[in-house]
Design an enzyme around this catalytic site. Structure first.
Site, PDB file in Angstrom:
ATOM      1  N   GLY A 227       0.839  -1.198   0.000  1.00 48.42           N
ATOM      2  CA  GLY A 227       0.000   0.000   0.000  1.00 48.42           C
ATOM      3  C   GLY A 227       0.870   1.242   0.000  1.00 48.42           C
ATOM      4  N   SER A 228       0.325   2.308   0.554  1.00 44.64           N
ATOM      5  CA  SER A 228       1.025   3.588   0.437  1.00 44.64           C
ATOM      6  C   SER A 228       2.173   3.690   1.444  1.00 44.64           C
ATOM      7  CB  SER A 228       0.033   4.722   0.645  1.00 44.64           C
ATOM      8  OG  SER A 228      -0.501   4.624   1.945  1.00 44.64           O
ATOM      9  N   GLY A 232       2.470   2.374   5.342  1.00 46.27           N
ATOM     10  CA  GLY A 232       3.593   1.466   5.612  1.00 46.27           C
ATOM     11  C   GLY A 232       4.394   1.936   6.817  1.00 46.27           C
ATOM     12  N   GLU A 247       5.597  -3.378   0.880  1.00 45.56           N
ATOM     13  CA  GLU A 247       5.755  -3.048  -0.546  1.00 45.56           C
ATOM     14  C   GLU A 247       4.989  -1.751  -0.750  1.00 45.56           C
ATOM     15  OE1 GLU A 247       7.576  -4.776  -2.640  1.00 45.56           O
ATOM     16  OE2 GLU A 247       7.955  -6.422  -1.258  1.00 45.56           O
ATOM     17  N   CYS A 281       1.959   0.660  -8.791  1.00 45.38           N
ATOM     18  CA  CYS A 281       3.117   1.125  -8.020  1.00 45.38           C
ATOM     19  C   CYS A 281       4.311   1.294  -8.949  1.00 45.38           C
ATOM     20  CB  CYS A 281       3.425   0.158  -6.902  1.00 45.38           C
ATOM     21  SG  CYS A 281       3.569  -1.535  -7.469  1.00 45.38           S
ATOM     22  N   GLU A 378       4.212  10.596  -5.583  1.00 50.44           N
ATOM     23  CA  GLU A 378       3.410   9.593  -6.286  1.00 50.44           C
ATOM     24  C   GLU A 378       1.988  10.128  -6.479  1.00 50.44           C
ATOM     25  OE1 GLU A 378       2.201   5.997  -4.227  1.00 50.44           O
ATOM     26  OE2 GLU A 378       2.868   4.817  -5.956  1.00 50.44           O
TER      27      GLU A 378
HETATM   28  P1  NAP Z   1      -3.334   2.414   1.408  1.00 48.60           P
HETATM   29  O1  NAP Z   1      -4.275   3.524   1.600  1.00 48.60           O
HETATM   30  O2  NAP Z   1      -2.063   2.431   2.192  1.00 48.60           O
HETATM   31  O3  NAP Z   1      -4.174   1.080   1.742  1.00 48.60           O
HETATM   32  C1  NAP Z   1      -3.653  -0.202   1.571  1.00 48.60           C
HETATM   33  C2  NAP Z   1      -4.320  -1.150   2.557  1.00 48.60           C
HETATM   34  O4  NAP Z   1      -3.994  -0.748   3.886  1.00 48.60           O
HETATM   35  C3  NAP Z   1      -5.847  -1.148   2.476  1.00 48.60           C
HETATM   36  O5  NAP Z   1      -6.325  -2.436   2.766  1.00 48.60           O
HETATM   37  C4  NAP Z   1      -6.214  -0.177   3.595  1.00 48.60           C
HETATM   38  O6  NAP Z   1      -7.512  -0.351   4.082  1.00 48.60           O
HETATM   39  C5  NAP Z   1      -5.188  -0.564   4.637  1.00 48.60           C
HETATM   40  N1  NAP Z   1      -4.939   0.458   5.646  1.00 48.60           N
HETATM   41  C6  NAP Z   1      -5.134   1.800   5.552  1.00 48.60           C
HETATM   42  N2  NAP Z   1      -4.762   2.390   6.704  1.00 48.60           N
HETATM   43  C7  NAP Z   1      -4.338   1.407   7.537  1.00 48.60           C
HETATM   44  C8  NAP Z   1      -3.837   1.382   8.862  1.00 48.60           C
HETATM   45  N3  NAP Z   1      -3.684   2.494   9.579  1.00 48.60           N
HETATM   46  N4  NAP Z   1      -3.490   0.195   9.415  1.00 48.60           N
HETATM   47  C9  NAP Z   1      -3.612  -0.949   8.708  1.00 48.60           C
HETATM   48  N5  NAP Z   1      -4.109  -0.992   7.445  1.00 48.60           N
HETATM   49  C10 NAP Z   1      -4.452   0.172   6.869  1.00 48.60           C
HETATM   50  O7  NAP Z   1      -2.911   2.241  -0.102  1.00 48.60           O
HETATM   51  P2  NAP Z   1      -3.878   2.192  -1.379  1.00 48.60           P
HETATM   52  O8  NAP Z   1      -4.303   3.570  -1.710  1.00 48.60           O
HETATM   53  O9  NAP Z   1      -4.917   1.152  -1.188  1.00 48.60           O
HETATM   54  O10 NAP Z   1      -2.902   1.641  -2.495  1.00 48.60           O
HETATM   55  C11 NAP Z   1      -2.121   2.460  -3.287  1.00 48.60           C
HETATM   56  C12 NAP Z   1      -0.686   2.442  -2.812  1.00 48.60           C
HETATM   57  O11 NAP Z   1      -0.198   1.108  -2.842  1.00 48.60           O
HETATM   58  C13 NAP Z   1       0.225   3.230  -3.732  1.00 48.60           C
HETATM   59  O12 NAP Z   1       1.118   3.982  -2.947  1.00 48.60           O
HETATM   60  C14 NAP Z   1       0.969   2.151  -4.496  1.00 48.60           C
HETATM   61  O13 NAP Z   1       2.221   2.542  -4.992  1.00 48.60           O
HETATM   62  C15 NAP Z   1       1.079   1.080  -3.465  1.00 48.60           C
HETATM   63  N6  NAP Z   1       1.313  -0.222  -4.102  1.00 48.60           N
HETATM   64  C16 NAP Z   1       2.551  -0.780  -3.964  1.00 48.60           C
HETATM   65  C17 NAP Z   1       2.833  -1.998  -4.576  1.00 48.60           C
HETATM   66  C18 NAP Z   1       4.191  -2.628  -4.413  1.00 48.60           C
HETATM   67  O14 NAP Z   1       4.287  -3.830  -4.613  1.00 48.60           O
HETATM   68  N7  NAP Z   1       5.226  -1.891  -4.076  1.00 48.60           N
HETATM   69  C19 NAP Z   1       1.852  -2.637  -5.334  1.00 48.60           C
HETATM   70  C20 NAP Z   1       0.601  -2.035  -5.450  1.00 48.60           C
HETATM   71  C21 NAP Z   1       0.340  -0.830  -4.815  1.00 48.60           C
HETATM   72  P3  NAP Z   1      -8.730   0.516   3.461  1.00 48.60           P
HETATM   73  O15 NAP Z   1      -8.823   0.152   2.029  1.00 48.60           O
HETATM   74  O16 NAP Z   1      -9.877   0.049   4.270  1.00 48.60           O
HETATM   75  O17 NAP Z   1      -8.379   1.960   3.675  1.00 48.60           O
END
Ligand code: NAP
Length: 488
Positions: A227-228, A232, A247, A281, A378
């Protein structure tokens, strides 16, 4: 009325204790597609208990037998590929061809890690003492919390759950709140493949509290998160001494040298920059182009970008689908506004699009300075920035001038320039004459700097995140032998 879905705990489909729910929407139409349970602390506790009680039995199942279940799961994914791909497009928005790729990646991953059940290699090495044998073996970690984003709603859960399961771990899976229907279908197929009760549990619900309770849970041994960057960092701070795999985001670039095949580079930039509406990502959001070909490439790119057709992912004519939600449209527009106010020149796009759905025009900026916000942060949307450079040194400096280090690419016919890029770019992945996206599941995937904390997913290294190494000494000398002391 849309269907209502449940949590999956201990092999049963159940409601949340609070009875609270949330709704998932089609990003192309904004229409609801399903109602899901909001798991609270008590639900997460039940899921962890179920995973704990299944653990002892599951880790005792021989790894090749665990692998057989994964092979069955791969078969079920294959049988249901078209239905799953349509579901991905419906809930996440990506065009159908890419959604099929999302499912195919999960099939490949399931098959790869199923085969790993017959390897899970440790190593053997000579002991320094006589009549003594030394080796390492892989052990499972315990109960894993698996937290995933929405952009690859089938592939990413597979990237994590397949190695976790083949290594003998059990899991509590919290999918993104934008794609719970894909996750529910994924778990239904795991159940059908014969994953025993309690081995995988699914809790849907928001990052806070569902995710945070999981992250802080004292009996969870490992967290695997994609995730973001900011989430992370939160996880790393709050998981304390758990094993954590992160990741995170990227700000990936493509270098175009004067000797590049510009037609090939154009295809790469269009695919890397606007594929998945820039919501990868590894998306290429920076094009670092040599000044001698900048003007020519810029006009080629602008003319192709203007021709990209926006629309629902299920429409065969669509090149670029919607963004995931309203917040993503606002975030993308905020960056476009910042680009304009910092002096970048807009070549095309720059606005939300259509009356319904979360569409944003494919957007191209030129005259971008490497330190502008649009070149540093990003965006996760269909925005590509052209940055002009004078030589390979400057190109590599610009490539490395960001906090992330995920993917990178160079288009050149010069072997020396290609090897300089391989050696000097600070990123987990470098492509030569191909765009920044296109990972294959049998190679490690991940990034450096603020893209992660050093773990790699997929490939043989994908096993490391989900297994502990145990060192074993077997002394068959029949006497006390002391390492470092009995030196003769
Ligand atoms: P995100 O907002 O960080 O959410 C990812 C996951 O984390 C979701 O299931 C979210 O739940 C959960 N989450 C949010 N806040 C949390 C907390 N405080 N504690 C535990 N879990 C929590 O990221 P996103 O917007 O879904 O995804 C986009 C990001 O992912 C981008 O930055 C992208 O670059 C990155 N990404 C990285 C890769 C890699 O392999 N490097 C691959 C794909 C994506 P909710 O949905 O319920 O908010």
């Amino acid at each position: 009325m849309v269907a209502s879905h449940k949590l999956y705990i201990g092999g049963n489909w159940v409601n949340s204790e609070s009875g609270e729910t949330f709704t998932s929407h089609n990003p192309a139409t904004e229409k609801p597609i399903g109602v899901f349970q909001k798991a609270g602390e008590g639900d997460v506790e039940r899921a962890v208990k179920a995973a704990e009680s299944a653990y002892k039995k599951w880790k005792a199942v021989p790894a090749p037998k665990r692998g057989e279940i994964l092979f069955r799961f791969a078969g079920l994914l294959r049988q249901n590929k078209e239905e799953l791909a349509r579901l991905v497009t419906l809930e996440m928005g990506k065009v159908l061809g890419e959604a099929r790729g999302d499912v195919q990646e999960a099939i490949d991953t399931a098959e790869y890690f199923a085969g790993e059940g017959r390897r899970l290699f440790g190593h053997t090495t000579p002991s320094e003492l006589r009549d003594k044998f030394a080796m390492t073996v892989r052990m499972p970690v315990g109960v894993f919390g698996v937290i995933t984003p929405w952009n690859f709603p089938i592939a990413i859960p597979a990237w994590k759950l397949m190695p976790a399961l083949v290594c003998g771990n059990t899991a509590v899976f919290k999918p993104a709140s934008d794609t719970p229907l894909c996750a529910t279908r994924f778990v239904e197929l795991l159940e059908k493949a014969g994953v025993p009760k309690g081995v995988v549990n699914m809790v849907t619900g928001p990052g806070d509290p569902t995710g945070t309770v999981l992250v802080r849970h004292p009996r969870i041994r490992g967290i695997s998160f994609t995730g973001s960057r900011d989430t992370g960092e939160f996880i790393l701070r709050n998981a304390v001494l758990k094993r954590v795999g992160l990741e995170l985001g990227g700000k990936n670039g493509i270098i175009i040298m004067p000797d590049a095949d510009l037609g090939l580079a154009l295809d790469g930039v269009i695919w890397g920059g606007f594929g998945t509406t820039g919501q990868r990502c590894t998306a290429a959001s920076r094009v670092i182009v040599h000044e001698s070909v900048r003007q020519k490439f810029e006009s080629m790119l602008a003319s192709r970008t203007k021709r990209l057709r926006l629309g629902p992912g299920l429409d065969a004519k669509t090149d670029v689908g919607p963004l995931i939600n309203k917040h993503a449209v606002e975030k993308t527009h905020k960056y476009v506004t910042a680009g304009l106010s910092e002096g970048a020149k807009l070549l095309c796009g720059g606005k939300p699009y259509g009356k319904a759905g979360y569409f944003y025009q494919p957007t191209l900026f030129t005259g971008v300075a490497p330190d502008m916000k649009i070149a540093q942060e990003e965006i996760f949307g269909p925005v590509v920035s052209l940055i002009s450079v004078r030589n390979i040194d400057e190109a590599i400096d610009v490539m490395n001038s960001i906090k992330y280090g995920l993917s990178s690419s160079i288009y050149t016919a010069d072997i020396n320039a290609a090897f300089r890029a391989i050696q000097e770019i600070e990123a987990g992945i470098t492509y030569v004459n191909a765009p920044t996206i296109g990972a294959e599941v049998h190679l490690p995937f991940g990034g450096i700097k603020q893209t992660g904390n050093g773990t790699r997913e997929a490939g043989i290294e994908g096993i490391n995140e989900f297994s502990e190494t145990k060192t074993v000494y077997i002394d068959y000398s029949g006497r006390l032998q002391r390492a470092q002391i009995d030196v003769d």
